[in-house]
Design a protein around this motif. Sequence first.
Motif, PDB file in Angstrom:
ATOM      1  N   MET A 174      39.960  50.669  60.752  1.00 26.25           N
ATOM      2  CA  MET A 174      41.307  50.463  60.296  1.00 26.25           C
ATOM      3  C   MET A 174      41.647  51.590  59.324  1.00 26.25           C
ATOM      4  SD  MET A 174      42.984  47.251  58.298  1.00 26.25           S
ATOM      5  CE  MET A 174      42.039  47.404  56.830  1.00 26.25           C
ATOM      6  N   PHE A 175      42.823  52.148  59.440  1.00 21.88           N
ATOM      7  CA  PHE A 175      43.300  53.158  58.504  1.00 21.88           C
ATOM      8  C   PHE A 175      44.283  52.508  57.539  1.00 21.88           C
ATOM      9  CE2 PHE A 175      41.843  55.783  61.930  1.00 21.88           C
ATOM     10  CZ  PHE A 175      41.298  56.880  61.279  1.00 21.88           C
ATOM     11  N   VAL A 176      44.118  52.796  56.266  1.00 22.62           N
ATOM     12  CA  VAL A 176      44.999  52.259  55.239  1.00 22.62           C
ATOM     13  C   VAL A 176      45.379  53.403  54.312  1.00 22.62           C
ATOM     14  CG1 VAL A 176      45.220  50.608  53.349  1.00 22.62           C
ATOM     15  CG2 VAL A 176      43.756  50.059  55.287  1.00 22.62           C
ATOM     16  N   ALA A 177      46.646  53.515  53.986  1.00 21.51           N
ATOM     17  CA  ALA A 177      47.093  54.504  53.004  1.00 21.51           C
ATOM     18  C   ALA A 177      47.448  53.766  51.718  1.00 21.51           C
ATOM     19  CB  ALA A 177      48.308  55.258  53.532  1.00 21.51           C
ATOM     20  N   PHE A 178      46.924  54.267  50.616  1.00 20.79           N
ATOM     21  CA  PHE A 178      47.181  53.658  49.313  1.00 20.79           C
ATOM     22  C   PHE A 178      48.057  54.575  48.482  1.00 20.79           C
ATOM     23  CE2 PHE A 178      42.809  52.138  50.327  1.00 20.79           C
ATOM     24  CZ  PHE A 178      43.142  50.813  50.540  1.00 20.79           C
TER      25      PHE A 178
ATOM     26  N   LYS B  73      43.230  48.786  44.424  1.00 20.32           N
ATOM     27  CA  LYS B  73      42.834  47.577  43.688  1.00 20.32           C
ATOM     28  C   LYS B  73      43.579  46.357  44.225  1.00 20.32           C
ATOM     29  CE  LYS B  73      41.399  49.543  39.274  1.00 20.32           C
ATOM     30  NZ  LYS B  73      41.712  49.654  37.839  1.00 20.32           N
ATOM     31  N   TYR B  74      44.869  46.533  44.516  1.00 18.98           N
ATOM     32  CA  TYR B  74      45.653  45.434  45.058  1.00 18.98           C
ATOM     33  C   TYR B  74      45.107  45.017  46.422  1.00 18.98           C
ATOM     34  CZ  TYR B  74      49.484  42.562  46.675  1.00 18.98           C
ATOM     35  OH  TYR B  74      50.208  41.505  47.158  1.00 18.98           O
ATOM     36  N   TYR B  75      44.809  46.011  47.264  1.00 17.70           N
ATOM     37  CA  TYR B  75      44.279  45.717  48.598  1.00 17.70           C
ATOM     38  C   TYR B  75      42.982  44.912  48.501  1.00 17.70           C
ATOM     39  CZ  TYR B  75      42.376  46.350  53.255  1.00 17.70           C
ATOM     40  OH  TYR B  75      41.850  46.127  54.498  1.00 17.70           O
ATOM     41  N   VAL B  76      42.057  45.382  47.701  1.00  8.97           N
ATOM     42  CA  VAL B  76      40.752  44.719  47.565  1.00  8.97           C
ATOM     43  C   VAL B  76      40.924  43.287  47.053  1.00  8.97           C
ATOM     44  CG1 VAL B  76      38.601  44.749  46.224  1.00  8.97           C
ATOM     45  CG2 VAL B  76      39.405  46.826  47.339  1.00  8.97           C
ATOM     46  N   ALA B  77      41.843  43.071  46.160  1.00  8.95           N
ATOM     47  CA  ALA B  77      42.034  41.742  45.563  1.00  8.95           C
ATOM     48  C   ALA B  77      42.841  40.794  46.444  1.00  8.95           C
ATOM     49  CB  ALA B  77      42.715  41.885  44.206  1.00  8.95           C
ATOM     50  N   ASN B  78      43.681  41.333  47.348  1.00  7.09           N
ATOM     51  CA  ASN B  78      44.644  40.472  48.036  1.00  7.09           C
ATOM     52  C   ASN B  78      44.614  40.483  49.560  1.00  7.09           C
ATOM     53  OD1 ASN B  78      46.335  39.419  45.707  1.00  7.09           O
ATOM     54  ND2 ASN B  78      46.314  41.616  45.319  1.00  7.09           N
TER      55      ASN B  78
ATOM     56  N   LYS C 279      36.383  53.783  44.587  1.00  6.63           N
ATOM     57  CA  LYS C 279      35.775  53.004  43.501  1.00  6.63           C
ATOM     58  C   LYS C 279      36.233  51.546  43.525  1.00  6.63           C
ATOM     59  CE  LYS C 279      33.268  54.053  40.936  1.00  6.63           C
ATOM     60  NZ  LYS C 279      31.815  53.960  41.012  1.00  6.63           N
ATOM     61  N   SER C 280      37.461  51.281  43.929  1.00  5.34           N
ATOM     62  CA  SER C 280      37.931  49.898  44.015  1.00  5.34           C
ATOM     63  C   SER C 280      37.085  49.110  45.006  1.00  5.34           C
ATOM     64  CB  SER C 280      39.402  49.863  44.448  1.00  5.34           C
ATOM     65  OG  SER C 280      40.213  50.528  43.513  1.00  5.34           O
ATOM     66  N   PHE C 281      36.716  49.745  46.105  1.00  5.32           N
ATOM     67  CA  PHE C 281      35.885  49.093  47.123  1.00  5.32           C
ATOM     68  C   PHE C 281      34.449  48.967  46.637  1.00  5.32           C
ATOM     69  CE2 PHE C 281      39.578  50.169  49.475  1.00  5.32           C
ATOM     70  CZ  PHE C 281      39.651  49.240  50.498  1.00  5.32           C
ATOM     71  N   GLU C 282      33.945  50.035  46.041  1.00  5.44           N
ATOM     72  CA  GLU C 282      32.565  50.008  45.549  1.00  5.44           C
ATOM     73  C   GLU C 282      32.399  48.912  44.494  1.00  5.44           C
ATOM     74  OE1 GLU C 282      29.284  52.978  43.572  1.00  5.44           O
ATOM     75  OE2 GLU C 282      31.030  53.860  44.545  1.00  5.44           O
ATOM     76  N   GLN C 283      33.374  48.753  43.630  1.00  5.34           N
ATOM     77  CA  GLN C 283      33.305  47.706  42.605  1.00  5.34           C
ATOM     78  C   GLN C 283      33.366  46.305  43.217  1.00  5.34           C
ATOM     79  OE1 GLN C 283      36.506  49.124  40.146  1.00  5.34           O
ATOM     80  NE2 GLN C 283      35.147  50.458  38.957  1.00  5.34           N
ATOM     81  N   ALA C 284      33.891  46.202  44.449  1.00  2.00           N
ATOM     82  CA  ALA C 284      33.931  44.922  45.163  1.00  2.00           C
ATOM     83  C   ALA C 284      32.685  44.730  46.027  1.00  2.00           C
ATOM     84  CB  ALA C 284      35.187  44.846  46.025  1.00  2.00           C
TER      85      ALA C 284
END
Length: 121
Positions: free
Chosen positions: A1-5, A16-21, A86-91
């Motif tokens: 899946m490709f996601v642009a942040f 961060k929003y993606y990982v949390a929601n 880093k948002s993913f790694e922290q998750a």
Amino acid sequence: MFVAFDGEEDGKKGSKYYVANEKRYPASKTIGMLNLDTVGRLEKRKLLVLGSGSAKEWPHIFRGAGFVTGAELEMVSKDLDASDQKSFEQAGVPAVQLFSGPHLDYHRPTDTRTRSMLTVS
């Protein structure tokens, strides 16, 4: 899946929003994240693989990719709070940032090349 942040320079708000929601493709079911950040101007430099220590498989995968493509790579396992990976790694998701290094347009309005993220679920 490709996601642009968006919002990386403003505290990684998008990732961060993606990982949390995210419900359909949650971080908890993601096996890895590749952050393709500033990779379009490699020229004669090494492609830096930042966060290569986040999974024991990364160095083997990227050495193989470098061998097949002929690209010279440098594994950087030092923990850098540099970008959206880093948002993913922290998750708890193994994540790397592929980075070709700064250039004259780096972080300037003249840099019109798009960044994207790849997550593997």
